[in-house]
Design a protein around this motif. Structure first.
Motif, mmCIF file in Angstrom:
data_model
loop_
_atom_site.group_PDB
_atom_site.id
_atom_site.type_symbol
_atom_site.label_atom_id
_atom_site.label_comp_id
_atom_site.label_asym_id
_atom_site.label_seq_id
_atom_site.Cartn_x
_atom_site.Cartn_y
_atom_site.Cartn_z
ATOM 1 N N ARG A 96 6.293 7.366 3.317
ATOM 2 C CA ARG A 96 6.886 6.089 2.920
ATOM 3 C C ARG A 96 5.894 4.941 3.073
ATOM 4 N NH1 ARG A 96 12.730 3.673 5.001
ATOM 5 N NH2 ARG A 96 12.816 1.952 3.502
ATOM 6 N N ARG A 97 4.941 5.087 3.957
ATOM 7 C CA ARG A 97 3.945 4.041 4.144
ATOM 8 C C ARG A 97 2.863 4.079 3.064
ATOM 9 N NH1 ARG A 97 1.460 2.047 9.898
ATOM 10 N NH2 ARG A 97 -0.113 0.616 9.085
ATOM 11 N N GLY A 98 2.804 5.176 2.322
ATOM 12 C CA GLY A 98 1.828 5.259 1.252
ATOM 13 C C GLY A 98 0.662 6.174 1.539
ATOM 14 N N TYR A 99 0.701 6.878 2.678
ATOM 15 C CA TYR A 99 -0.326 7.892 2.923
ATOM 16 C C TYR A 99 -0.168 8.987 1.871
ATOM 17 C CZ TYR A 99 -1.284 5.927 7.585
ATOM 18 O OH TYR A 99 -1.631 5.106 8.631
ATOM 19 N N THR A 100 -1.255 9.613 1.471
ATOM 20 C CA THR A 100 -1.199 10.616 0.416
ATOM 21 C C THR A 100 -1.371 12.015 0.994
ATOM 22 O OG1 THR A 100 -3.582 10.523 0.020
ATOM 23 C CG2 THR A 100 -2.180 8.969 -1.223
ATOM 24 N N PRO A 101 -0.785 13.023 0.348
ATOM 25 C CA PRO A 101 -0.983 14.396 0.818
ATOM 26 C C PRO A 101 -2.460 14.774 0.867
ATOM 27 C CG PRO A 101 0.760 14.303 -0.830
ATOM 28 C CD PRO A 101 0.123 12.946 -0.814
ATOM 29 N N ALA A 102 -3.208 14.358 -0.149
ATOM 30 C CA ALA A 102 -4.628 14.708 -0.190
ATOM 31 C C ALA A 102 -5.374 14.134 1.007
ATOM 32 C CB ALA A 102 -5.250 14.212 -1.495
ATOM 33 N N ALA A 103 -5.042 12.899 1.390
ATOM 34 C CA ALA A 103 -5.729 12.266 2.514
ATOM 35 C C ALA A 103 -5.367 12.936 3.830
ATOM 36 C CB ALA A 103 -5.389 10.784 2.562
ATOM 37 N N VAL A 159 2.173 0.208 -1.177
ATOM 38 C CA VAL A 159 2.925 1.209 -1.920
ATOM 39 C C VAL A 159 4.323 0.692 -2.196
ATOM 40 C CG1 VAL A 159 3.770 2.380 0.167
ATOM 41 C CG2 VAL A 159 3.596 3.658 -1.981
ATOM 42 N N ALA A 160 4.842 0.990 -3.387
ATOM 43 C CA ALA A 160 6.229 0.650 -3.713
ATOM 44 C C ALA A 160 7.149 1.513 -2.864
ATOM 45 C CB ALA A 160 6.494 0.881 -5.203
ATOM 46 N N ASP A 161 8.051 0.872 -2.122
ATOM 47 C CA ASP A 161 8.906 1.599 -1.183
ATOM 48 C C ASP A 161 9.722 2.664 -1.913
ATOM 49 O OD1 ASP A 161 10.050 1.415 1.773
ATOM 50 O OD2 ASP A 161 11.727 1.797 0.416
ATOM 51 N N ARG A 162 9.722 3.878 -1.377
ATOM 52 C CA ARG A 162 10.359 5.011 -2.057
ATOM 53 C C ARG A 162 11.874 4.886 -2.103
ATOM 54 N NH1 ARG A 162 10.344 10.455 1.567
ATOM 55 N NH2 ARG A 162 11.214 11.158 -0.405
ATOM 56 N N ASP A 163 12.462 4.108 -1.203
ATOM 57 C CA ASP A 163 13.915 3.998 -1.141
ATOM 58 C C ASP A 163 14.450 2.684 -1.704
ATOM 59 O OD1 ASP A 163 14.136 6.487 0.092
ATOM 60 O OD2 ASP A 163 13.929 5.631 2.092
ATOM 61 N N GLU A 164 13.741 1.597 -1.520
ATOM 62 C CA GLU A 164 14.318 0.279 -1.796
ATOM 63 C C GLU A 164 13.671 -0.473 -2.957
ATOM 64 O OE1 GLU A 164 14.935 -2.081 1.761
ATOM 65 O OE2 GLU A 164 14.936 -0.279 2.997
ATOM 66 N N LYS A 213 2.797 -2.224 3.215
ATOM 67 C CA LYS A 213 1.355 -2.167 3.420
ATOM 68 C C LYS A 213 0.986 -0.812 4.004
ATOM 69 C CE LYS A 213 -2.638 -4.554 5.380
ATOM 70 N NZ LYS A 213 -3.122 -5.731 6.128
ATOM 71 N N THR A 214 0.112 -0.115 3.317
ATOM 72 C CA THR A 214 -0.356 1.183 3.775
ATOM 73 C C THR A 214 -1.442 1.015 4.826
ATOM 74 O OG1 THR A 214 0.118 2.111 1.597
ATOM 75 C CG2 THR A 214 -1.329 3.389 3.049
ATOM 76 N N ILE A 215 -2.478 0.246 4.474
ATOM 77 C CA ILE A 215 -3.610 0.056 5.370
ATOM 78 C C ILE A 215 -4.486 -1.053 4.823
ATOM 79 C CG2 ILE A 215 -5.205 1.677 4.236
ATOM 80 C CD1 ILE A 215 -5.810 2.746 7.092
ATOM 81 N N GLY A 216 -5.241 -1.690 5.699
ATOM 82 C CA GLY A 216 -6.141 -2.751 5.265
ATOM 83 C C GLY A 216 -7.364 -2.199 4.555
ATOM 84 N N LEU A 217 -8.125 -3.094 3.966
ATOM 85 C CA LEU A 217 -9.335 -2.682 3.259
ATOM 86 C C LEU A 217 -10.411 -2.192 4.218
ATOM 87 C CD1 LEU A 217 -9.572 -5.519 0.601
ATOM 88 C CD2 LEU A 217 -8.776 -3.172 0.267
ATOM 89 N N ARG A 218 -10.339 -2.628 5.455
ATOM 90 C CA ARG A 218 -11.314 -2.192 6.456
ATOM 91 C C ARG A 218 -10.629 -2.169 7.815
ATOM 92 N NH1 ARG A 218 -12.422 -7.053 4.619
ATOM 93 N NH2 ARG A 218 -13.939 -6.218 3.163
ATOM 94 N N ASP A 219 -11.240 -1.464 8.745
ATOM 95 C CA ASP A 219 -10.688 -1.366 10.093
ATOM 96 C C ASP A 219 -10.832 -2.712 10.808
ATOM 97 O OD1 ASP A 219 -9.762 -0.600 12.530
ATOM 98 O OD2 ASP A 219 -11.495 0.629 13.059
ATOM 99 N N THR A 220 -9.688 -3.254 11.243
ATOM 100 C CA THR A 220 -9.713 -4.531 11.956
ATOM 101 C C THR A 220 -9.498 -4.358 13.454
ATOM 102 O OG1 THR A 220 -7.351 -4.846 11.542
ATOM 103 C CG2 THR A 220 -8.883 -5.784 9.936
ATOM 104 N N TRP A 221 -9.360 -3.092 13.911
ATOM 105 C CA TRP A 221 -9.140 -2.834 15.335
ATOM 106 C C TRP A 221 -10.480 -2.685 16.036
ATOM 107 C CZ3 TRP A 221 -4.421 -1.497 18.072
ATOM 108 C CH2 TRP A 221 -3.287 -1.775 17.321
#
Length: 552
Positions: free
Chosen positions: A297-304, A527-532, A542-550
């Motif tokens: 639901r967050r937009g992670y992909t199976p391939a990733a 990612v477009a929310d799968r339910d709403e 939001k899936t993830i930022g363009l770069r690591d901010t941590w």
């Protein structure tokens, strides 16, 4: 960060077994208990078991180890089936259930009793713990250990018939109460549970334990390599004891690998359930959860996810894996495959005073900078547009590369504009910026001498669409939230979700399909929310930022 595959000691074992003729076909299985939703650790196990079969031309079964009906449900079964399919794997034949083998398992329990290798024990739970001993002290034989075969057979049949109350009696293997391995100290084979089973209904009131059922299920199915995580290493002698003391049709072998422990993550089913029950998250598929459905639901992909599991490898030792590796795999996949789009999360209106009020100019932009096959998208350009409020300042130093009064900036894929003045509300807040376009600045060869400070995103105020955008971050702000004496609930990240209710998006994004991912330029991956998500009410996560901010 490197993304080369790491080692896989199990593949070496399988290859050697095939070469030596110890097995002629590789048969593995993924055996989840249907008592919760799958998480990232299960995803690793799925990749290991199905991956070994795929890599060696073998087969992988999907089997539900449903021996504990009190905690199991059809909801969990359905979610697991969906997760395995979504990850891109296909199991061999029909879905299998431990419950389909209940009669055979019971017959083998009777066989052990007949061989003098199992007995009915009347000790209650507290007494059994006392008799079991400790890691440094041997256990003591149960006073019921020497019952005759005939008495044990009679009592077992009466247990099966429902004559006794829950906890009143159990069936135990007769192995060695002095064994240094606690699992070998006369383990329980059957316990009384008078609950309805989701597959067998009211047919049974006694159920086999996981340890008794698991190896025999493997044997029935002809599993060649029974792969599990390292915490079952101490159970392997018991696994082998059952296989060697029962007339099973095959003799599988158990192998253990290190479980996946990502940083900043909790994977205990009990603790994940607590997060759901206490309303810390919206459900098992909340995009902050490490469940497969949450990651989806967050937009992670199976391939990733599969790539991540390949990157970390399969080893014989437990260890913590930096969750940044997963995030790296996600970014790599989305950067390669996600179409680009523009969104404004903190809108500030720009009025282009020289642009006709009724004019709509349809501009085009590539859907992806390198993937020509993804085509182009249409961008309506109008007199009023929105930019992000962070992209404008009345005054700024030379390091600021966005819009400043008296300075120029390019609207991405559109005109260069120059800011002229601002409009304020009664509180002194800027509500509008008046600007003008610089003619002939669209395209690859803009007007000579035009040097904008930078490039910013924008959306037409009249043709763009309003959307709800949910900004997700890591659920925990501690690297090891549940290890040692840590109270994992004390490490909840208070900023793990922020909701932008009135963002502006390109008009075509409203028609995105649920689960369709995009890179919002300069903002991150969404990612477009799968339910709403719907055209009438667009919702993006939001899936993830363009770069690591941590840091750290």
């Amino acid at each position: 960060m490197e993304n080369t595959p790491a080692s896989n000691f199990l593949q070496n074992i399988v290859r050697d077994d095939l070469a030596a003729g110890r097995v002629t076909e590789v048969v593995t299985r993924f055996p989840p208990e249907p008592n919760g939703y799958l998480h990232i650790g299960h995803a690793k196990s799925i990749c290991v078991n199905f991956g070994l079969a795929e890599a060696n031309g073998g087969r992988c079964n999907l089997r539900f180890d449903d021996t504990n009906p009190e905690k199991e449900s059809q909801e969990f079964i359905d979610s697991i089936l969906e997760d395995v399919r979504w990850l891109g794997f296909s199991w061999d034949g029909e879905v299998r259930f431990a419950s389909a083998y209940f009669q055979q398992l019971y017959d083998w329990a009777v066989y052990l009793v007949e061989q003098g290798k199992a007995y009915v024990c009347d000790l209650n739970a507290e007494q059994a713990r006392e008799y079991r001993g400790t890691l440094t002290e041997a256990g003591r034989n149960s006073p019921y250990r020497d019952r005759s075969v005939e008495e044990n057979l009679d009592l077992l049949e009466r247990m099966k018939a429902g004559e006794f109350a829950e906890g009143e009696r159990v069936l135990r293997a007769k192995i060695d109460m002095a064994s240094p391995n606690m699992n070998m100290r006369d383990p329980i084979l059957y316990r009384i549970r008078k609950v309805q089973h989701h597959q067998t209904g009211k047919d049974w009131v006694i159920y086999p334990t996981y340890d008794f059922a698991h190896g025999q299920e493997d044997a029935i199915e002809g599993i060649t390599h029974s792969v599990c995580t390292l915490e079952f290493e101490d159970h392997r002698p018991l696994y082998d004891w059952f296989i060697n003391n029962l007339p099973v049709p095959s003799k599988p072998k158990q192998y253990e690998f290190g479980r996946l422990n990502p940083s900043y993550t909790v994977t205990s089913k009990r603790k994940l359930k607590q997060l759901v029950d206490e309303g810390v998250v919206s459900g098992w598929d909340d995009p902050r959860m490490p469940t497969v459905s949450g990651m989806r639901r967050r937009g992670y992909t199976p391939a990733a996810i599969r790539k991540f599991c390949e990157m970390i490898g399969t080893t014989r030792s437990d260890g913590v894996v930096d969750v940044a590796m997963l995030e790296f795999a996600i970014r790599e996949d989305l950067n390669e495959n996600a179409p680009r789009a523009m969104a404004v999360l903190n809108p500030l209106k720009i009025i282009l005073t020289d642009y006709p009020e009724d004019k709509v100019e349809l501009l085009s932009a590539p859907a992806h900078p390198t993937r020509e096959e993804l085509g182009e998208r249409e961008l309506p350009f109008t007199r009023e547009v929105y930019i992000d409020a962070e992209d404008f300042r009345e005054e700024a130093n030379k390091k600021y590369k966005r819009l400043v009064l008296g300075k120029r900036v390019r609207l991405r894929n559109a005109y260069v504009i120059e800011a002229d003045s601002v409009v304020r509300d009664e509180q002194g807040n800027i509500t509008e910026v008046h600007a003008h376009t610089i003619p002939n600045t669209i395209g690859e060869n803009p007007e000579d001498g035009v040097k904008p400070k930078g490039v910013i995103q924008w959306v037409s105020a009249s043709h763009g669409k309003q959307a709800e955008v949910r900004l997700y971050d890591r659920l925990f702000n501690h690297e090891a939230p549940d290890r040692g004496d840590n109270d994992f609930m004390a490490h909840i990240n208070p900023d793990s979700l922020q909701v932008v209710e009135q963002a502006w998006i390109e008009p075509s994004l409203a028609d995105a399909k649920p689960e369709q991912g995009f890179q919002f330029e300069r903002e991150g991956y969404f990612v477009a929310d799968r339910d709403e998500h719907s055209a009438q009410h667009p919702v993006f996560n939001k899936t993830i930022g363009l770069r690591d901010t941590w840091q750290g």
